[in-house]
Design a protein around this motif. Sequence first.
Motif, PDB file in Angstrom:
ATOM      1  N   LEU A  47      -4.463 -29.381  36.897  1.00 41.13           N
ATOM      2  CA  LEU A  47      -3.510 -29.680  38.067  1.00 41.13           C
ATOM      3  C   LEU A  47      -2.519 -28.383  38.136  1.00 41.13           C
ATOM      4  CD1 LEU A  47      -2.477 -33.233  36.848  1.00 41.13           C
ATOM      5  CD2 LEU A  47      -3.866 -32.504  39.065  1.00 41.13           C
ATOM      6  N   TYR A  48      -2.137 -28.183  39.251  1.00 40.27           N
ATOM      7  CA  TYR A  48      -1.190 -26.994  39.340  1.00 40.27           C
ATOM      8  C   TYR A  48      -0.023 -27.525  40.052  1.00 40.27           C
ATOM      9  CZ  TYR A  48       0.565 -22.856  41.978  1.00 40.27           C
ATOM     10  OH  TYR A  48       1.395 -21.851  42.396  1.00 40.27           O
ATOM     11  N   GLU A  49       1.229 -27.059  39.477  1.00 43.53           N
ATOM     12  CA  GLU A  49       2.559 -27.196  40.007  1.00 43.53           C
ATOM     13  C   GLU A  49       3.184 -26.247  40.584  1.00 43.53           C
ATOM     14  OE1 GLU A  49       6.922 -28.950  38.314  1.00 43.53           O
ATOM     15  OE2 GLU A  49       5.447 -28.925  36.974  1.00 43.53           O
ATOM     16  N   PRO A  50       3.261 -26.118  41.853  1.00 40.24           N
ATOM     17  CA  PRO A  50       3.847 -25.019  42.524  1.00 40.24           C
ATOM     18  C   PRO A  50       5.207 -24.797  42.077  1.00 40.24           C
ATOM     19  CG  PRO A  50       3.609 -26.633  44.221  1.00 40.24           C
ATOM     20  CD  PRO A  50       2.844 -27.613  43.001  1.00 40.24           C
ATOM     21  N   ARG A  51       5.748 -23.691  42.026  1.00 41.18           N
ATOM     22  CA  ARG A  51       7.106 -23.187  41.778  1.00 41.18           C
ATOM     23  C   ARG A  51       7.353 -22.358  42.821  1.00 41.18           C
ATOM     24  NH1 ARG A  51       8.129 -25.635  37.185  1.00 41.18           N
ATOM     25  NH2 ARG A  51       6.735 -25.819  35.593  1.00 41.18           N
ATOM     26  N   ARG A  54       6.968 -24.231  50.045  1.00 39.76           N
ATOM     27  CA  ARG A  54       5.837 -24.577  50.301  1.00 39.76           C
ATOM     28  C   ARG A  54       5.656 -24.127  51.910  1.00 39.76           C
ATOM     29  NH1 ARG A  54       5.377 -30.189  47.431  1.00 39.76           N
ATOM     30  NH2 ARG A  54       5.863 -29.615  45.181  1.00 39.76           N
TER      31      ARG A  54
END
Length: 55
Positions: A47-51, A54
């Motif tokens: 899983l990748y959590e964007p920081r 968007r």
Amino acid sequence: MIYTRDAEADRAFIRDVLGWSHVDAGHGWLIFKAPPAEVPGGGEVGLYEPRHPRA
């Protein structure tokens, strides 16, 4: 994540030829909005959590 030997050429292809929307995460890193996809069962999924902003 795409591992590449020519990041600029790959970014240009995805951006200009495929026309995927993206945001600039800085320092030449473009984060692309990928189309819907499926993942086969039985494997691990990271899983990748964007920081970043968007698209």
